[in-house]
Design a protein around this motif. Structure first.
Motif, PDB file in Angstrom:
ATOM      1  N   GLN A 184      48.746 -10.989  31.262  1.00 40.66           N
ATOM      2  CA  GLN A 184      48.786 -12.411  30.931  1.00 40.66           C
ATOM      3  C   GLN A 184      47.794 -12.722  29.851  1.00 40.66           C
ATOM      4  N   ARG A 185      48.218 -13.508  28.881  1.00 39.76           N
ATOM      5  CA  ARG A 185      47.250 -13.978  27.903  1.00 39.76           C
ATOM      6  C   ARG A 185      46.555 -15.190  28.496  1.00 39.76           C
ATOM      7  N   ASP A 238      49.291 -26.295  20.244  1.00 42.14           N
ATOM      8  CA  ASP A 238      50.153 -25.448  19.442  1.00 42.14           C
ATOM      9  C   ASP A 238      49.481 -25.195  18.104  1.00 42.14           C
ATOM     10  N   ASN A 239      49.156 -23.961  17.867  1.00 41.21           N
ATOM     11  CA  ASN A 239      48.415 -23.643  16.655  1.00 41.21           C
ATOM     12  C   ASN A 239      49.254 -22.976  15.581  1.00 41.21           C
ATOM     13  N   SER A 240      50.536 -23.196  15.619  1.00 41.75           N
ATOM     14  CA  SER A 240      51.376 -22.513  14.625  1.00 41.75           C
ATOM     15  C   SER A 240      51.011 -22.939  13.207  1.00 41.75           C
ATOM     16  N   LEU A 286      45.891 -16.245  19.856  1.00 43.93           N
ATOM     17  CA  LEU A 286      46.896 -15.343  20.401  1.00 43.93           C
ATOM     18  C   LEU A 286      47.717 -15.991  21.506  1.00 43.93           C
ATOM     19  N   VAL A 287      47.166 -17.036  22.114  1.00 44.39           N
ATOM     20  CA  VAL A 287      47.880 -17.665  23.210  1.00 44.39           C
ATOM     21  C   VAL A 287      48.671 -18.872  22.760  1.00 44.39           C
ATOM     22  N   SER A 288      48.263 -19.473  21.679  1.00 36.12           N
ATOM     23  CA  SER A 288      48.844 -20.773  21.364  1.00 36.12           C
ATOM     24  C   SER A 288      49.598 -20.787  20.060  1.00 36.12           C
ATOM     25  N   GLY A 289      49.905 -19.608  19.531  1.00 40.85           N
ATOM     26  CA  GLY A 289      50.573 -19.610  18.232  1.00 40.85           C
ATOM     27  C   GLY A 289      51.912 -18.951  18.274  1.00 40.85           C
ATOM     28  N   GLY A 290      52.607 -19.126  19.401  1.00 32.41           N
ATOM     29  CA  GLY A 290      53.873 -18.429  19.519  1.00 32.41           C
ATOM     30  C   GLY A 290      53.572 -16.972  19.771  1.00 32.41           C
ATOM     31  N   ASP A 291      54.359 -16.073  19.225  1.00 29.48           N
ATOM     32  CA  ASP A 291      54.102 -14.661  19.536  1.00 29.48           C
ATOM     33  C   ASP A 291      53.568 -13.886  18.356  1.00 29.48           C
ATOM     34  N   ASN A 304      42.101  -8.427  26.156  1.00 29.46           N
ATOM     35  CA  ASN A 304      43.138  -8.739  27.128  1.00 29.46           C
ATOM     36  C   ASN A 304      44.302  -9.463  26.459  1.00 29.46           C
ATOM     37  N   ASN A 305      43.967 -10.472  25.669  1.00 25.67           N
ATOM     38  CA  ASN A 305      45.033 -11.234  25.023  1.00 25.67           C
ATOM     39  C   ASN A 305      45.811 -10.389  24.019  1.00 25.67           C
ATOM     40  N   LEU A 306      45.152  -9.418  23.402  1.00 22.75           N
ATOM     41  CA  LEU A 306      45.849  -8.536  22.470  1.00 22.75           C
ATOM     42  C   LEU A 306      46.795  -7.599  23.202  1.00 22.75           C
TER      43      LEU A 306
END
Lengths: 281, 506
Positions: free
Chosen positions: A54-55, B275-277, B323-328, B363-365
């Motif tokens: 999970q992110r 949302d950070n796109s 990494l969490v808020s910009g889509g994939d 972890n997020n990566l």
């Protein structure tokens, strides 16, 4: 001790290593794993494991960010210094005995191991199983490795409540389990008298008396209903339906049906110190 | 300018008593931590020239001005003629004292006088008046900030003025005023502070001292509690963001100050947007990665120059949250993994929280990407992760998550982790104090033993099975259930038989 590969990797001469170029191994379901699942059949149902990759998103005010924010503000206020700060050393994890009723804390793994080996490793010499207290080991030996017990159990209530001081005895281990759950708040997920899956000889009597059979049965009987494995935390539905036979009280007890486990029970704390070997009955 | 300074001692300029110094710093830190918990963490910067610093170090503590003395000084300035600037300088020195600051604003016409001097034709007077305002902006008393508001429009004008010295001074003064209250911020916003900042950083983008000052002021604005609703949208729309992003790249010759300020701005922006796109489209993620990789190289060489962590810290946070808020969208360059591993190792002892945040970024990566998971294994970084399992306060939990992310990808990965020694480490983590660590260890263990008979064998060899048996007696139901499941599914000959468990944990 920084690995030289890392240093090289990050050297300015090294080009980008594109993520899409890194070989990825497909998650093939291995044959072995497939086999395992077939064997266990429907017991595979509810996996209790909750980990999923999970992110994690963290808010700016999250506690996780405290130290960094403090450091930032100390910098803003010109308080950051080059003087070494030993107050922020990483904390080494402690160890704890998680056996119910114990909860002792240890600084080192050795401390923990010593504690565990002295107090909780009560090993049955017959089947090599360990028990967290000497009392449980004794109950185990009596009920599983003593043939006289089985004989007597056909005639009278022999399965004693595990809670020290309670003293009630029951006709079957299932009744005892129900009593433990209902009266002493034992968790429903603990396994009790789980039947063997294959091979080994075990005596077991069902609740319904077939005949007044004095013979100790040598055949393995597998009971699916009452002694099935229960992984969920909901109480065994069967326990609600069965009618309990009247438990036999031992002389010294006033039946105190408390819903709290008396403080005299615990595994480890206050129990007999030292390792007592197997008992001969 | 950014430089490390030691905590000033009121006592004397002579040798500092180390213990007393450490004690003072500890106390100071405590107050900051409490302030953060109360969500009142506010800092102000004091901009000083070298000459001012010298005067300061000789100062033994000034006596506050009386109202009469304040009136006297004001009269002195107004009638000063040639002496105006000098008299303003004396006023400025006196205004270092917090009580004098209060006395000053309470005096009628005091601000009027300052504003007059601020907008005069005499450059020296302008400067000295600005310095007086800067001194006033240091005050933590709410009424002082409010009293300075009328000077706002003038300060904002100087943001596009000719004198960069005045620009810098104005910026820091405005930055100090921002956190004072919502009222002050509202007024400054109405006076046009955001567009003024945008113009300033655009026009002065090659003057790093000014970039640093703009970054500081913007970060003060963005840190406010009400920033998400009131300030972030205006900032995102103002055109300042591209400059902030390009400010992320440090200029080692000048110093890390500007990059530090810009990165903290970006961190506040990233964490307040769901949302950070848009930020990613403007290059935020690739810039963060690139800088982290460069810094990783420096740290890997052993260059733990004091203060580098001030830049690494917000970069990690930007990376983690983007990494969490910009889509994939994922970073392209897996050298980022190496950089993160380097940071986590290098900062483990001096700044363990930084180490922990590196693990969070890892972890997020790895949670989203098999490429990064493979990368970690192939670059032989698993042993590094395993060493963090010994440390508590979230460190072992985060390291377990990263390892779990890798194991989750299947057999080859689990086997790779086992070869790196994870099983042995788990035999220790299963006995640690924090229940969450034990439970997560069981989850990871399950993935490992489910992957291949090799791992099952290895675990048996390590005498891990009695360990699982013992866990069946733990007070935590979550742990009992998991241990039982693993025993039943993978160690069948051990899983039969009575397991007498204890009472339910309350």
């Amino acid at each position: 001790m920084m690995q030289p590969e890392l240093i090289e990797l990050l050297g300015s001469a090294t080009p980008k290593i594109l993520a899409e170029k890194i070989p990825v191994i497909e998650n093939r379901e291995s044959e072995w794993l497939g086999l395992q699942q077939k064997e266990s059949g429907n017991e595979n149902a509810a996996s209790p494991f909750s980990f999923r990759p999970q992110r994690l998103r963290l808010a700016a005010e999250d506690e996780f960010f405290e130290d960094g924010d403090i450091h930032r503000h100390m910098y803003l206020q010109d308080v950051v210094t080059a003087i070494a700060d030993d107050e922020h050393a990483p904390t080494i994890s402690e160890f704890r005995c998680h056996i119910a009723g114990c909860r002792q804390l240890f600084d080192t793994l050795e401390g923990y191991e010593h504690h565990y080996n002295s107090l909780h490793r009560n090993v049955c010499s017959n089947c090599k199983r360990s028990f967290p207290s000497n009392r449980l080991l004794e109950v185990h030996i009596l009920e599983w490795h003593d043939s006289l017990f089985q004989v007597m159990a056909e005639k009278q209530c022999m399965y004693e409540c595990l809670v020290e001081g309670c003293g009630l005895k029951f006709k079957t281990s299932k009744e005892r389990k129900d009593h433990l759950i209902r009266t002493h708040s034992y968790p429903a997920d603990f396994r009790f008298d789980k039947a063997k899956k294959s091979g080994r000889m075990r005596e077991r009597k069902t609740q319904q008396k077939k005949d007044a059979n004095m013979e100790v049965s040598e055949t393995a009987t597998v009971h699916q209903e009452s002694e099935s494995m229960d992984f969920s935390l909901t109480p065994d539905p069967e326990s609600v339906k069965t009618v309990e036979t009247e438990p036999v009280q031992t002389a010294n007890l006033k039946p105190k049906y408390s819903y709290k486990v008396p403080s005299s029970i615990c595994f480890g704390q206050g129990s007999v110190r030292g390792f007592r070997g197997r008992r001969k009955k | 300018m950014w430089r490390l300074k030691t905590l000033r001692h009121k006592a004397s300029g002579s040798a500092i008593n180390l213990e007393e110094f450490k004690h003072k710093r500890r106390e100071f830190e405590k107050t900051l931590r409490q302030a953060r918990r109360d969500r009142q963490l506010v800092s102000k910067r004091l901009l000083q020239d070298e000459e001012e610093e010298e005067e300061d170090s000789m100062e033994t503590g000034s006596i506050p001005l009386s109202p009469e003395q304040v009136r006297e000084m004001i009269r002195g300035v107004l009638s000063g003629g040639e002496e105006k600037a000098t008299r303003l300088a004396s006023l400025r020195k006196a205004l270092r004292n917090p009580e004098s600051q209060l006395a000053f604003i309470k005096c009628e016409n005091s601000m009027h006088m300052l504003i007059g001097q601020l907008s005069s034709h005499n450059a020296q007077c302008q400067l000295e008046a600005a310095r007086c305002l800067h001194a006033l902006s240091q005050s933590t008393h709410p009424s002082v900030g409010q009293a300075c508001l009328p000077a706002g429009p003038y300060l904002l004008t100087y943001l596009s003025g000719q004198s960069t010295k005045l620009t810098e001074l104005s910026l820091y003064t405005l930055g100090n005023l921002c956190p004072d209250s919502a009222v002050v911020r509202e007024k400054l916003l109405a006076q046009g502070i955001v567009p003024a900042l945008a113009n300033c950083i655009h026009n002065q983008r090659y003057n790093l001292a000014v970039v640093e000052a703009v970054g500081f002021t913007l970060s003060q604005l963005l840190q406010a509690k009400d920033a998400t609703e009131k300030i972030t949208p205006a900032v995102m729309a103002s055109g300042i963001v591209p400059h902030v992003i390009s400010g992320l790249t440090p200029d080692p010759e000048f110093g890390y100050g500007p990059a530090i300020e810009c990165t903290w701005c970006l961190h506040y922006l990233v964490s307040s947007n769901l949302d950070n796109s848009m930020l990613i489209a403007q290059g935020a993620l690739s810039q963060c990665s690139a800088v982290l990789i460069t810094l990783g190289g420096a740290v890997a060489q052993g260059n733990l120059e004091g203060g580098l962590e001030l830049l690494i810290w917000p970069l990690l946070r930007c990376l983690g949250n983007l990494l969490v808020s910009g889509g994939d969208v994922m970073p392209e360059d897996t050298r980022l993994l190496a950089a993160l591993c380097v940071f986590s190792q290098a900062y483990l002892h001096p700044h363990p929280a930084l180490c922990r945040e590196s693990l969070w970024a890892l972890n997020n990566l790895t949670a989203g990407s098999s490429g990064f998971c493979s990368g970690l294994l192939l670059l032989n970084m698993a042993p590094i992760l395993i060493q963090f399992l010994s440390f508590s306060k979230g460190m072992n939990l985060m390291a377990l998550r990263v390892l779990g992310n890798i194991a989750h990808h299947g057999t080859e990965y689990s086997v790779g982790l086992t070869q790196a020694g994870l099983l042995t480490a788990l035999c220790a983590t299963l006995k640690m104090a924090e229940p969450e660590v034990v439970t997560l260890s069981l989850d990871v263990l399950y993935m490992l033993v489910s992957s291949s008979p090799q791992v099952v064998e290895e675990f048996t060899r390590l005498n891990g099975v009695p360990l699982l048996e013992a866990i069946q007696y733990n007070s935590e139901g979550e742990q009992r259930v998991r241990a039982t499941y693993i025993l039943h599914h993978h160690f069948p000959s051990f899983s039969e038989g009575e397991s007498l468990s204890s009472y339910q944990d309350q």
